[in-house]
Each structure stands twice: as structure tokens, then as C-alpha cells.
Design a protein around this motif. Sequence first.
Motif, PDB file in Angstrom:
ATOM      1  N   PHE A  53      48.422 146.475  52.074  1.00 27.38           N
ATOM      2  CA  PHE A  53      47.872 145.214  51.570  1.00 27.38           C
ATOM      3  C   PHE A  53      48.621 144.604  50.390  1.00 27.38           C
ATOM      4  N   GLU A  54      49.414 145.368  49.650  1.00 25.40           N
ATOM      5  CA  GLU A  54      49.975 144.861  48.409  1.00 25.40           C
ATOM      6  C   GLU A  54      51.492 144.682  48.425  1.00 25.40           C
ATOM      7  N   CYS A  55      52.218 145.696  48.792  1.00 28.82           N
ATOM      8  CA  CYS A  55      53.666 145.709  48.614  1.00 28.82           C
ATOM      9  C   CYS A  55      54.373 144.799  49.614  1.00 28.82           C
ATOM     10  N   GLY A  56      54.901 143.711  49.120  1.00 28.41           N
ATOM     11  CA  GLY A  56      55.651 142.783  49.956  1.00 28.41           C
ATOM     12  C   GLY A  56      54.799 141.984  50.924  1.00 28.41           C
ATOM     13  N   VAL A  57      53.496 141.954  50.721  1.00 23.91           N
ATOM     14  CA  VAL A  57      52.591 141.265  51.631  1.00 23.91           C
ATOM     15  C   VAL A  57      51.898 140.139  50.866  1.00 23.91           C
ATOM     16  N   GLU A  58      51.837 138.980  51.479  1.00 26.24           N
ATOM     17  CA  GLU A  58      51.121 137.859  50.876  1.00 26.24           C
ATOM     18  C   GLU A  58      49.623 138.153  50.894  1.00 26.24           C
ATOM     19  N   PRO A  59      48.888 137.691  49.890  1.00 26.48           N
ATOM     20  CA  PRO A  59      47.428 137.884  49.903  1.00 26.48           C
ATOM     21  C   PRO A  59      46.822 137.264  51.159  1.00 26.48           C
ATOM     22  N   GLN A  60      45.967 138.010  51.840  1.00 22.71           N
ATOM     23  CA  GLN A  60      45.478 137.539  53.133  1.00 22.71           C
ATOM     24  C   GLN A  60      44.034 137.066  53.134  1.00 22.71           C
ATOM     25  N   PHE A  61      43.295 137.316  52.062  1.00 21.57           N
ATOM     26  CA  PHE A  61      41.900 136.887  51.998  1.00 21.57           C
ATOM     27  C   PHE A  61      41.809 135.631  51.142  1.00 21.57           C
ATOM     28  N   GLU A  62      41.184 134.579  51.683  1.00 23.23           N
ATOM     29  CA  GLU A  62      41.166 133.285  51.005  1.00 23.23           C
ATOM     30  C   GLU A  62      39.739 132.811  50.768  1.00 23.23           C
ATOM     31  N   CYS A  63      39.492 132.316  49.565  1.00 22.64           N
ATOM     32  CA  CYS A  63      38.194 131.762  49.214  1.00 22.64           C
ATOM     33  C   CYS A  63      37.996 130.437  49.961  1.00 22.64           C
ATOM     34  N   PRO A  64      36.884 130.289  50.674  1.00 21.72           N
ATOM     35  CA  PRO A  64      36.662 129.042  51.413  1.00 21.72           C
ATOM     36  C   PRO A  64      36.297 127.866  50.510  1.00 21.72           C
ATOM     37  N   HIS A  72      42.803 141.964  48.285  1.00 24.41           N
ATOM     38  CA  HIS A  72      41.759 142.861  48.774  1.00 24.41           C
ATOM     39  C   HIS A  72      40.463 142.083  48.963  1.00 24.41           C
ATOM     40  N   LYS A  73      39.704 142.460  49.978  1.00 25.56           N
ATOM     41  CA  LYS A  73      38.460 141.763  50.287  1.00 25.56           C
ATOM     42  C   LYS A  73      37.452 141.902  49.159  1.00 25.56           C
ATOM     43  N   PHE A  74      37.397 143.076  48.514  1.00 27.23           N
ATOM     44  CA  PHE A  74      36.427 143.249  47.433  1.00 27.23           C
ATOM     45  C   PHE A  74      36.755 142.385  46.230  1.00 27.23           C
ATOM     46  N   HIS A  75      38.029 142.051  46.012  1.00 27.51           N
ATOM     47  CA  HIS A  75      38.380 141.115  44.941  1.00 27.51           C
ATOM     48  C   HIS A  75      37.903 139.708  45.294  1.00 27.51           C
ATOM     49  N   LEU A  76      38.040 139.346  46.565  1.00 27.66           N
ATOM     50  CA  LEU A  76      37.574 138.030  46.998  1.00 27.66           C
ATOM     51  C   LEU A  76      36.059 137.917  46.866  1.00 27.66           C
ATOM     52  N   ILE A  77      35.334 138.956  47.220  1.00 30.00           N
ATOM     53  CA  ILE A  77      33.872 138.928  47.128  1.00 30.00           C
ATOM     54  C   ILE A  77      33.435 138.757  45.674  1.00 30.00           C
ATOM     55  N   SER A  78      34.056 139.497  44.760  1.00 28.44           N
ATOM     56  CA  SER A  78      33.684 139.334  43.344  1.00 28.44           C
ATOM     57  C   SER A  78      34.076 137.952  42.836  1.00 28.44           C
ATOM     58  N   HIS A  79      35.173 137.394  43.320  1.00 28.74           N
ATOM     59  CA  HIS A  79      35.564 136.037  42.946  1.00 28.74           C
ATOM     60  C   HIS A  79      34.534 135.021  43.443  1.00 28.74           C
TER      61      HIS A  79
END
Length: 86
Positions: A53-64, A72-79
Motif C-alpha cells: 500500500f505505501e512503497c511506490g504506490v499512489e494513495p488509493q482511497f479517496e474521500c468522496p 490506508h482505509k483506516f486513515h480515510l475513515i478517521s479523515h
Amino acid sequence: MIMGVSTQLLKEDITFFQVSQQWPQGTKGSNFSCTRCHNTYTHRNTLLRHMRFECGVEPQFECPICYKRARHKFHLISHMRRHTRL
């Protein structure tokens, strides 16, 4: 591209799988090192999560709501909880 997945990503995923199979499963106190960025982790699963999920990968979870991206999905949920408090 195969069904929306680039061949480069497929090659990296195959390499990642081959390298991850070489690590011992239950070694305590060992340092597991990322082959791409050389970050070290004490747990194999943490390294595998980093590589996936982190190394060389673009963030894949987006806030609607505000379109902020998270790795990470848990970072998106807390956001997203911050939006509901407003």
C-alpha cells in the motif's frame, strides 16, 4: 494493460510475491527490509503491508467529500469523521 492493470504493476506484484515467499514465517526480533526503499520493519506482515500500500504506490482511497487521498482505509475513515463533526 490487462483489464485496467498495467503490465508494470503485474511484474512488480509477481516480484513482490516471489521475494515475500523467501522470508521465514516466525522469526522474532528479525528486521525485514523493503527491497525498494530499504525501510526496515520488525514484523513481516508490516513490511508486506508497506510494500502493498505505501512503497511506490499512489494513495488509493479517496474521500468522496473533499477528494483527499489516503494510503490506508483506516486513515480515510478517521479523515471522514472530521467532515461529520463540522
